[in-house]
Motif scaffolding. Structure first.
Motif, PDB file in Angstrom:
ATOM      1  N   ALA A 166      -7.027  -5.015   4.222  1.00 10.86           N
ATOM      2  CA  ALA A 166      -7.481  -3.599   4.227  1.00 10.86           C
ATOM      3  C   ALA A 166      -8.647  -3.234   3.798  1.00 10.86           C
ATOM      4  N   LEU A 202      -7.788   1.638  11.350  1.00 13.28           N
ATOM      5  CA  LEU A 202      -7.371   2.609  10.006  1.00 13.28           C
ATOM      6  C   LEU A 202      -5.706   2.879  10.246  1.00 13.28           C
ATOM      7  N   GLU A 203      -5.196   2.848  11.252  1.00 16.59           N
ATOM      8  CA  GLU A 203      -3.671   3.158  11.563  1.00 16.59           C
ATOM      9  C   GLU A 203      -3.156   2.146  11.154  1.00 16.59           C
ATOM     10  N   THR A 206      -3.263   1.305   7.106  1.00 15.64           N
ATOM     11  CA  THR A 206      -2.621   2.569   6.487  1.00 15.64           C
ATOM     12  C   THR A 206      -1.081   1.968   6.397  1.00 15.64           C
ATOM     13  N   LYS A 207      -0.730   1.490   7.506  1.00 10.42           N
ATOM     14  CA  LYS A 207       0.857   1.134   7.572  1.00 10.42           C
ATOM     15  C   LYS A 207       0.961  -0.349   6.624  1.00 10.42           C
ATOM     16  N   GLU A 210       1.169   0.890   3.080  1.00  9.49           N
ATOM     17  CA  GLU A 210       2.465   1.564   2.595  1.00  9.49           C
ATOM     18  C   GLU A 210       3.502   0.566   2.514  1.00  9.49           C
ATOM     19  N   LEU A 237      -4.774   3.163  -0.290  1.00  6.72           N
ATOM     20  CA  LEU A 237      -3.972   3.835   0.653  1.00  6.72           C
ATOM     21  C   LEU A 237      -4.228   5.258   0.684  1.00  6.72           C
ATOM     22  N   CYS A 240      -7.212   5.445   3.060  1.00 11.42           N
ATOM     23  CA  CYS A 240      -6.886   5.558   4.448  1.00 11.42           C
ATOM     24  C   CYS A 240      -6.114   6.595   4.747  1.00 11.42           C
ATOM     25  N   TYR A 241      -5.167   7.371   3.883  1.00  8.75           N
ATOM     26  CA  TYR A 241      -4.738   8.792   4.166  1.00  8.75           C
ATOM     27  C   TYR A 241      -5.696   9.595   4.630  1.00  8.75           C
ATOM     28  N   VAL A 244      -7.273   8.990   8.045  1.00 10.21           N
ATOM     29  CA  VAL A 244      -6.584   9.387   9.188  1.00 10.21           C
ATOM     30  C   VAL A 244      -6.237  10.871   9.407  1.00 10.21           C
ATOM     31  N   GLU A 246      -4.480  12.477   7.040  1.00 10.88           N
ATOM     32  CA  GLU A 246      -3.024  12.713   6.341  1.00 10.88           C
ATOM     33  C   GLU A 246      -3.434  13.196   4.719  1.00 10.88           C
ATOM     34  N   ALA A 250      -2.501  11.803   0.852  1.00 10.99           N
ATOM     35  CA  ALA A 250      -3.608  11.057   0.055  1.00 10.99           C
ATOM     36  C   ALA A 250      -3.619  11.861  -1.297  1.00 10.99           C
TER      37      ALA A 250
END
Length: 671
Positions: A166, A202-203, A206-207, A210, A237, A240-241, A244, A246, A250
């Motif tokens: 990542a 990016l999705e 992010t997964k 997590e 993370l 990443c949030y 995307v 989120e 974040a």
């Protein structure tokens, strides 16, 4: 370590972006067949010791972005010249990457892209980052085949490998945009890749992160430092949030880092006090910022601020690489192109055994033997330090009085042949107004000494040898920060801004760092994204990847619809699909560059005769670097997408819209 590296050869040979990425990323010896390991990857990684070795390679390669084993280039400098904080300054090189708008092309592989040791590291970022992905994928692919691991151990390995992958993909998508997504080790060369869209990558990462924060242990549960820990996974993370959209998630991750993970900002002196290269020349008044950035203090248990560091100190030549900050990042001051009012060379590099040597004027050992491959912008050294319209005089991160910051005027003439001996050097003759420096770009700028001064005990001890003239003047092996808690405060402030720019607590996160730095100016009213990015620049200089972070924030502003500090808003449709060198529009990345840097201001006269006038330019399209032509041509059974504005760009080039389809396609070797 070397044995396991040898056994990675078949994997390296098997991967697609063959000559362009992976084979180019291996040393030449990797290209030679090795009968002992050619069919051994399954055996090699069938044991936990094999996994540990592969993970160690992932960890080790992180330092290669910061430390480079030659004396003209540091990789991270390329990140900074594509930002508001630095420009290229090796003015003796015709290929110096200053006229970026015209010099940077997909086919410049053999000049500007691959010219690592001369002007920039763009090609190195491409191949080294995909190498890191290869090592990460090795662990991910083989970990489930190792017998005897319990679930927690197995998933911790997998989570650490997800972090490494990542980290690399976060860099790639904000340096190069839409890139090939590679998630597995394949057994035969693949030459039919197509690019995967940035948001899809990016999705996926992010997964993956997590998953990682569920299984990777906290640092306090680990016996060694330098490996990926839960805090590092949380930090990445959170980024990443943000990327995307989120923002609440974040903020939640940064809340946990700040309030629930056992970390704390360092507020007082700690660890070992390093008195600098030559305290009689440049005395240090001990302070928390100085201690925080001494390599010997970065990874010790007393440092409650470090989240993840990069170990790079010791005697094993295969594992530790010199970080030549004092060579690459200080002014080129020690020759006759910097003169006194009476026409003498202002600064001499006398050996410590020379009869005229005086330790109170030993600037070589105090500040290094710089060649200034890169130099900071005026904004970075001056304008940045104004808060509330006032230049903060007490901020320890910009303070000469305690020894943390070096200004050119702090040098004293050490040439006894000059009547100016012992007086501060000057840029102009006060009477004639004549310029006394023949190259102001390369030879006259301030330096954050607390960040860049590094010990080199071996050279320092060699008084009678070739280093008698120099001592510890280049830098040395040094532990470095990957993440520390200060950045969590900055990321939390950013998340709050996207959620609600009027949030009155945003300033509190910034002021935590300013108060620790003993700043006299604190934020009192509303805070802009510019204030947040300025504080990042003050706090994380040469730690953050500045170009990546500016591009990430450009995406966040476009996605959130929030304004920048000038009131501009951006659209997801076109913030990264514009060209031109005018001052209007573009991305937030571009606006920071044209507002604050040397770019697009016209040719700059650097000496009295005006014979050398570099023209710094940056195009809006340069928010992404071009996909290297070598990678495109190696993929001869498919088509990689070139970035907007560069030769070869075609909006009709197919791309994967989601990462699942890209992964499913990896096993297909023909169109």
């Amino acid at each position: 370590m070397k044995q396991i590296t040898q056994k990675l050869k078949p994997i390296c040979l098997a991967l697609f972006l063959g000559g362009a990425v992976f084979l180019g990323g291996c040393s030449e010896e990797f290209l030679k067949p090795d009968p002992l390991s050619f069919y051994e990857p399954t055996a090699t990684f069938s044991t936990e010791s094999g996994l540990k070795a592969a993970m160690a390679i992932c960890d080790r390669h992180l330092k290669l972005y910061y430390a480079t084993d030659h004396n003209e280039m540091l990789t991270l400098g390329t990140e900074y010249i594509f930002s508001d904080l630095m420009v290229a300054s090796a003015t003796d090189k015709k290929s110096m990457l200053c006229d970026v708008a015209n010099m940077l092309t997909p086919t410049s592989d053999n000049s500007s892209l691959q010219n690592l040791d001369r002007t920039n590291s763009i090609w190195y970022f491409w191949k080294e980052t995909y190498n890191g992905i290869m090592f990460s994928n090795t662990v991910i692919q083989f970990v489930d085949k190792v017998e005897g691991l319990d679930e927690a151990t197995r998933n911790a390995y997998k989570g650490r490998a997800y972090f490494h992958r990542a980290f690399r993909y976060m860099a790639l998508v904000f340096q190069f945009g839409d890139v090939p997504l590679i998630t597995k080790i394949i057994e035969v060369p693949k030459q039919n890749y197509q690019s995967t869209k940035r948001d899809a990558i990016l999705e996926m990462i992010t997964k993956d992160l997590e998953f990682a924060i569920q299984w990777v242990p906290d640092q306090n549960a680990m016996p060694v430092v330098g490996m990926v820990n839960k805090g590092a996974c949380r930090m990445l993370l959170a980024k990443c949030y943000l990327a995307v959209g989120e923002y609440a998630k974040a903020k939640e991750q940064t809340d946990i880092l700040i309030d629930g993970s056992g970390y704390a900002l360092m507020q007082n002196n700690f660890g070992t006090f390093n008195d600098g290269g030559e305290p009689q020349t440049w005395p240090i008044t001990r302070n928390v910022i100085w201690d925080l950035h001494r390599p010997e203090n970065k990874l010790i248990a007393a440092n409650t601020e470090v989240i993840m560091g990069i170990p790079n100190r010791g005697s094993e030549t295969e594992s530790f690489v010199k970080m030549l900050t004092m060579r690459i990042l200080y002014p080129f001051s020690f020759d006759n192109r910097l003169q006194t009012i009476d026409g003498k060379q202002a600064l001499l590099n006398l050996k410590r055994t020379h009869g005229d040597y005086k330790p109170q004027y030993d600037y070589m050992r105090a500040f290094g033997r710089g060649i200034a491959t890169f130099r900071p912008t005026y904004f970075s050294t001056h304008s940045l330090w104004k808060v509330n319209g006032v230049e903060d005089q007490t901020d320890l991160r910009h303070n000469s009085a305690v020894g943390n910051w070096m200004r050119m005027e702090d040098y004293r003439v050490n040439n006894k042949a000059s009547a100016e001996f012992g007086k501060p050097i000057t840029l102009f003759n006060p009477t004639t107004k004549a310029l006394l420096c023949s190259d102001t770009i390369r030879r006259w700028f301030d330096v954050p000494h607390y960040k860049f001064f590094l010990d080199d005990p071996v050279s320092e001890a060699n008084v009678s040898g070739s280093d008698g003239v120099r001592g510890a003047t280049n830098g040395g092996i040094a532990d470095w920060y990957l993440y520390r808690l200060a950045e969590a405060y900055l990321l939390r402030a950013e998340a709050k801004y996207y959620l609600n720019p009027g949030d009155a607590t945003i300033k509190d996160d910034l002021n935590m760092l300013r108060q620790r730095a003993k700043s006299s100016e604190l934020y009192t009213g509303s805070v802009t994204i510019g204030d947040i990015m300025n504080e990042r620049a003050r706090e994380l200089y040469w730690e953050e990847w500045r170009n990546v972070e500016l591009t990430r924030v450009s995406l966040c502003l476009a996605r959130s619809g929030q304004p920048d500090e000038w009131g501009n808003t951006y659209s997801l449709d076109d913030f990264d699909k514009q060209t031109g060198t005018d001052s209007g529009s573009g991305s937030y990345w571009y606006q920071r560059i044209v507002q604050y840097s040397n770019y697009n201001k016209g040719p700059i006269q650097i000496n009295a005769t005006g014979t050398s006038n570099p023209n710094y330019t940056m195009d809006k399209k340069n928010i992404y670097w071009p996909i290297p032509y070598a990678a495109i041509t190696a993929n001869n059974k498919g088509v990689l997408s070139q970035n907007y504005g560069y030769d070869g760009y075609d909006p009709a080039t197919p791309k994967w819209d989601n990462w699942e389809d890209a992964v499913a396609d990896e096993d297909k070797t023909e169109n």
